[in-house]
Scaffold this active site. Structure first.
Site, PDB file in Angstrom:
ATOM      1  N   GLU A   1      -9.435   6.244   7.199  1.00 53.30           N
ATOM      2  CA  GLU A   1      -7.990   6.440   7.093  1.00 53.30           C
ATOM      3  C   GLU A   1      -7.552   7.689   6.334  1.00 53.30           C
ATOM      4  OE1 GLU A   1      -5.828   2.239   6.979  1.00 53.30           O
ATOM      5  OE2 GLU A   1      -7.523   2.310   5.599  1.00 53.30           O
TER       6      GLU A   1
ATOM      7  N   ARG B   1       0.835  -1.209   0.000  1.00 54.67           N
ATOM      8  CA  ARG B   1       0.000   0.000   0.000  1.00 54.67           C
ATOM      9  C   ARG B   1       0.866   1.254   0.000  1.00 54.67           C
ATOM     10  NH1 ARG B   1      -5.287   1.920   0.715  1.00 54.67           N
ATOM     11  NH2 ARG B   1      -6.134  -0.198   0.739  1.00 54.67           N
TER      12      ARG B   1
END
Length: 770
Positions: free
Chosen positions: A719, A308
Site C-alpha cells: 500500500e 486509518r
C-alpha cells in the site's frame, strides 16, 4: 535469498494457463446466476410477483429475502447490510432477487420477467447533503494531542479551508465471481475471488443457517482485488451459495463489468475541513482537521478506514498540537469499502494540501516546508495518537532523493521554463510517505500455516494469505526456501483453503508477507527441530560424530553436521530417514504481532508494529489552453527494509504509484441526482494507460536499512507506494500556481482532471484581473 526469483505463476499468466474461478471446469449440471437490482436510490417495495420468471423454461430458482434459510445480513462488522432487500431500498444496484438458470441468457430473460412495484422516496447522493441533513452513521471519532486552543491563540499565521478527495473504482481485471458447489448433507464448497476466505466462510454459513465447519472456501488466485474483494466478494459468494443450496446444483455468479461497477463500493470520497497555525518560517504549530467520509448506505469497513485516515492525517510531519475528528456519513450509494491505502491516501492528501498552502503564503518552496516539519529521530517524534516514530528513514531518503533527482537544479529549470512560456507551464514537487503497518484492529494481526514435507523431499506450504497478483505466494515460497535451505523449486504454495488454515485474517493492510511469512517460519522451525533430532542421532551412530541437534545446518539442499561438514545428506535422503523413524513431517505454525494496541475512547496507543517510508519527486507540464498534463519524470525512493524479492517489490511500487496516479488525476466517478453511476465501463471511466505514466520513471529501493524483528528483515510494500502519487497532484498544483507567480494558491481537488485543471487556471486568471 535470490532477489530475482520470478513470480511463481508468471509462466501460467503469460501462457494463459493460470486457473481463475471462471476457468474451473464446469459441471454439466452447472447453473448460472443473475441478480435483480434496485433501479431507484431510495424507496420501498410495495409488491412483487416472481411467478412469470419462475415458469420460464430453464429457470431453476428465483429467490427473495423470504427464501434465505439463515440470517438476511452480510455486514462484516455492523449488521446493517441485508443480503436481499426485505422492503427498504437504499441505492441503485441493491440486490432484491436472485435467479439461477441453465444459461446466462435464460437467467437474464427471467430477470426481465420479474414484476415489482416500488415507491421512491427522497435520496441523499452528495456528501455535503448528508452532512447538512445530519446523516451521521456512527459516533464521531477523535484523536487529540497538545493544546489546540492555546496554539491557535498564539499563532503568527492561520489558514483554513476545505478540500475534497474523490471516489475511485477498483477496476480489478477479474470482476466479482463465485462458484458454489453443494456437497452431502449441509456441506457447501465455495470458490470465491476473495481476499478474506474466513469471513466469506462465516457469512455464507450464517446465510445458510449452518455451522462454519459445513462451509469450505477456496481461492487459488484473484485477478486483482486492491481491497475491493476484502468484504464485497462476500456478496456474490452468499448469493451463489443460496442458489446452490436451493437447487442442490453448482451455481456460478459472475458480475459483468457494468454490473460490478454499478453495484460495488468505491474508495471513500472525503470532505476535509481544516485549520492550521504556523510561524513565519513555516513550522506548523497546530492543525485542526475534520475528515468527513461518504460511507454509502451501510457501514462496511468505513469506521476502520476513517480510523486509518486519522492515523495518517499528519503524514510524515510532527504536529505538536493536533485535533483530528473522523465522521462517517450515510448516502444512498453502494457501501464504500476498502481500497489500497485504506483511508491513508485521503488523510495524507489533506496534510499535503495544508503544506502547499503554507508555502504559497510564505512564498517558499513547499519542499522547504516539508523538510522542516519532518518527524525527527530523538525529538519531535511522537504521533498525535501517542506512538513514537522509531527507525525513522525520512531524512535518509530525503538526502538521497534530493541528490539523485537533482531537485534544486530542476527547480531552477522549471522557473526558467515558466518565465519563457505563455501557454505551457511546468511544476515540480516532492512528497513523503510515512505509513503504519499492522491491522489497526489488534486481534486481526495473527496468521496460521501448515507445512507438509513429503518423502521425496518436496514441500507443500499452506497459509492463510491470498494471492491477488502481488506475489505473496512467491515470497512465501522464498521464505520457506531460505528457512529450509532448499531450492525454491522444491516448494509449492497451495491454494488458500479454510479447511486447512482456519480463522484467518484478510490479506490486507499490507500485512500478507509479515504475518503469513512468520507463521510459515514458525511451522518450519518445528519441522527443522524434528529433523535435526533424528539426523544428529543418525550422524552419531553412522559417522562417529559428536554432533547434537543444535549442530545441524540446512543449507544448499543438504542437511549438514557443522562440527564435521563432510557429514552431510541430501535433503530428500534425510527426509526419508526421518520418515522411517516415524517422526511427523507435518507441522502447523502461528504468529501474532507483538506489542500493538489502541484505545479508541482515549485516541491513544501503539497501533503499528513499524512504519514504511518513501518519497517521490515528480515533474509535470500542463497546457493552459486545454488543461492537459504530462508527467515528464518521476523519481521514487522507497523503504522496503531488506527486500525479500526486489523485482516484486519494485513492481508493487510502480503499480501502486500508477494506481495512485489514477486517483489523483483521471479517475472520476460521476453519479446523477438519482444515484445512477454514469461512467461504469472502460470507455467512460479513465484508468491510467501507458500514455499516462511518467515519460522518465525511476524507481529504487532504499538499501542498507534492514527492518528489525520482521520476516527476513523486510517491510510491507503493497500500500505505501500508492500515496507517492500525491507528488504528481502537487506538481500539477505547482504548475497552475505559476500562472500567478505562486502568489495565489490554486484550489483543485482530487482528482485533478483536465477539466478541473482548466477551471483552476481560469479561476486564478479571474482573481488576477480583479
Amino acid at each position: 535469498m535470490n532477489k530475482q526469483t520470478v513470480h511463481e505463476s508468471s509462466e501460467y499468466h503469460v501462457s494463459g494457463k493460470a486457473i481463475y474461478i471462471d476457468d474451473i471446469a464446469e459441471s454439466p449440471e452447472l447453473l448460472h446466476a443473475k441478480v435483480y437490482a434496485s433501479e431507484i436510490p431510495a424507496g420501498v417495495i410495495k409488491s412483487f410477483n416472481l411467478e412469470k420468471a419462475k415458469r420460464l423454461k430453464g429457470v431453476k430458482a428465483v429467490l427473495s429475502h423470504k427464501d434465505i434459510p439463515g440470517v438476511n445480513q452480510m455486514g462484516p462488522i455492523f449488521h446493517d447490510e441485508p443480503i436481499l432487500s426485505a422492503g427498504k431500498l437504499e441505492f441503485v444496484g441493491q440486490a432484491i432477487f436472485l435467479v439461477a438458470a441453465e444459461t446466462e441468457e435464460i437467467a437474464t430473460e427471467a430477470i426481465s420477467l420479474i414484476e415489482i412495484e416500488t415507491e421512491e422516496t427522497d435520496a441523499i447522493i452528495r456528501l455535503e447533503d448528508a452532512i447538512e441533513n445530519g446523516e451521521l452513521l456512527h459516533p464521531v471519532r477523535k484523536i487529540e494531542c497538545g493544546s489546540i486552543e492555546k496554539a491557535f491563540d498564539e499563532a503568527e499565521n492561520i489558514i483554513e479551508g476545505r478540500f475534497h478527495t474523490g471516489a475511485q473504482e477498483h477496476w480489478y481485471l477479474e470482476t466479482q465471481i463465485s462458484l458454489a458447489i453443494p456437497g452431502e448433507g449441509k456441506e457447501m464448497k465455495v470458490y470465491c475471488s476473495t481476499q478474506h476466505p474466513s469471513e466469506t466462510q462465516a457469512l455464507v454459513a450464517e446465510s445458510l443457517g449452518v455451522m462454519k465447519h459445513e462451509v469450505e472456501v477456496e481461492i487459488r488466485r484473484m485477478g486483482g482485488a486492491f481491497g475491493g474483494k476484502e468484504t464485497q466478494a462476500n456478496h456474490v459468494a452468499i448469493w451463489a451459495a443460496l442458489l446452490a443450496n436451493t437447487t442442490h446444483k453448482p451455481v456460478k455468479l459472475r458480475l459483468s463489468r457494468d454490473e460490478d461497477q454499478k453495484m460495488t463500493g468505491k474508495r471513500h470520497p472525503f470532505l476535509i475541513n481544516f485549520e492550521a497555525a504556523f510561524d513565519n518560517s513555516g513550522l506548523i504549530k497546530a492543525v485542526d482537521v475534520t475528515l468527513n467520509a461518504d460511507s454509502g448506505y451501510s457501514s462496511d469497513l468505513t469506521m476502520p478506514i476513517i480510523e486509518r485516515a486519522m492515523f495518517h492525517a499528519e503524514n510524515a510531519y510532527f504536529i505538536p498540537n493536533m485535533r483530528i475528528l473522523g465522521k462517517a456519513w450515510k448516502t444512498n450509494l453502494p457501501s464504500n469499502t476498502a481500497f489500497r491505502g485504506f483511508g491513508g491516501p485521503q488523510g495524507m492528501a489533506g496534510m499535503e494540501n495544508i503544506i502547499d498552502k503554507i508555502a504559497r503564503i510564505l512564498n517558499k518552496d513547499a519542499a522547504e516546508i516539508r523538510y522542516i516539519n519532518f518527524y525527527r529521530q530523538k525529538d519531535n517524534n511522537l504521533t498525535p495518537y501517542g506512538q513514537i516514530v522509531e527507525n525513522n528513514r525520512l531524512h535518509i531518503i530525503w538526502d538521497k532523493i534530493i541528490k539523485t533527482s537533482n531537485y534544486y537544479k530542476r527547480r531552477e529549470a522549471v522557473i526558467f521554463f515558466n518565465s519563457n512560456n505563455t501557454y505551457k507551464k511546468r511544476g515540480l514537487a516532492i512528497s513523503p510517505v510515512k505509513f503504519g503497518i499492522s491491522f489497526t484492529t489488534a486481534f486481526l494481526n495473527q496468521a496460521g500455516a501448515l507445512v507438509n514435507i513429503y518423502k521425496d523431499g518436496s514441500v507443500l506450504v499452506n497459509h492463510g494469505g491470498t494471492e491477488m497478483g502481488q506475489g505473496l505466494h512467491t515470497k512465501i515460497q522464498m521464505i520457506a526456501s531460505a528457512e529450509l535451505g532448499i531450492d525454491y523449486k522444491s516448494i509449492k504454495v497451495n491454494a488458500t483453503n479454510t479447511a486447512k488454515i482456519p480463522n484467518t485474517s484478510a490479506t490486507a493492510a499490507s500485512s500478507g508477507s509479515d504475518l503469513n511469512g512468520m507463521a510459515v517460519k514458525d511451522a518450519i522451525i518445528k519441522l527443522k527441530k524434528r529433523i535435526a533430532d533424528v539426523i544428529s542421532n543418525h550422524f552419531r551412530s553412522e559417522n562417529n560424530s559428536s554432533c547434537t541437534a543444535n549442530d545441524i545446518l540446512f543449507e544448499n539442499d543438504y542437511v549438514i553436521d557443522k562440527t564435521k561438514p563432510e557429514n552431510r545428506l541430501p535433503f530428500a535422503e534425510a527426509i526419508m530417514i526421518v520418515y522411517l523413524e516415524r517422526v511427523s513431517l507435518s507441522a502447523t505454525g502461528f504468529y501474532k504481532t507483538p506489542g500493538i494496541f489502541y484505545n479508541t475512547e482515549k485516541g491513544k496507543g501503539h497501533p503499528f508494529y513499524y512504519y514504511a517510508f518513501g518519497m517521490s519527486v515528480s515533474e509535470v507540464e500542463i497546457d493552459l489552453i486545454t488543461g492537459h498534463h504530462e508527467i515528464l519524470r518521476t523519481d521514487i525512493l522507497h523503504d522496503a527494509g531488506k527486500s525479500i524479492n526486489e523485482s516484486l517489490d519494485i513492481g508493487q511500487i510502480e503499480g501502486g504509484f500508477v494506481q495512485g496516479l489514477g486517483w489523483v488525476t483521471s479517475e472520476e466517478c460521476k453519479w446523477d441526482e438519482k444515484g445512477n453511476l454514469l461512467n461504469h465501463s472502460p470507455d467512460t471511466y479513465k484508468i491510467p494507460s501507458i500514455n499516462d505514466i511518467p515519460e522518465d520513471f525511476r524507481v529504487n529501493l532504499l538499501t542498507g536499512y534492514p527492518n528489525p524483528n520482521t520476516i527476513r528483515q523486510s517491510k510491507a510494500v503493497g500500500e505505501p507506494p500508492f500515496m507517492l502519487a500525491l507528488s504528481v497532484w502537487l506538481a500539477i498544483k505547482d504548475a497552475i500556481s505559476s500562472v500567478a507567480n505562486h502568489k495565489i494558491e490554486p484550489e483543485i481537488d482530487i482528482p485533478a482532471t483536465h477539466e478541473k485543471i482548466l477551471i483552476a487556471i481560469e479561476n486564478i486568471k479571474a482573481l488576477l484581473n480583479q
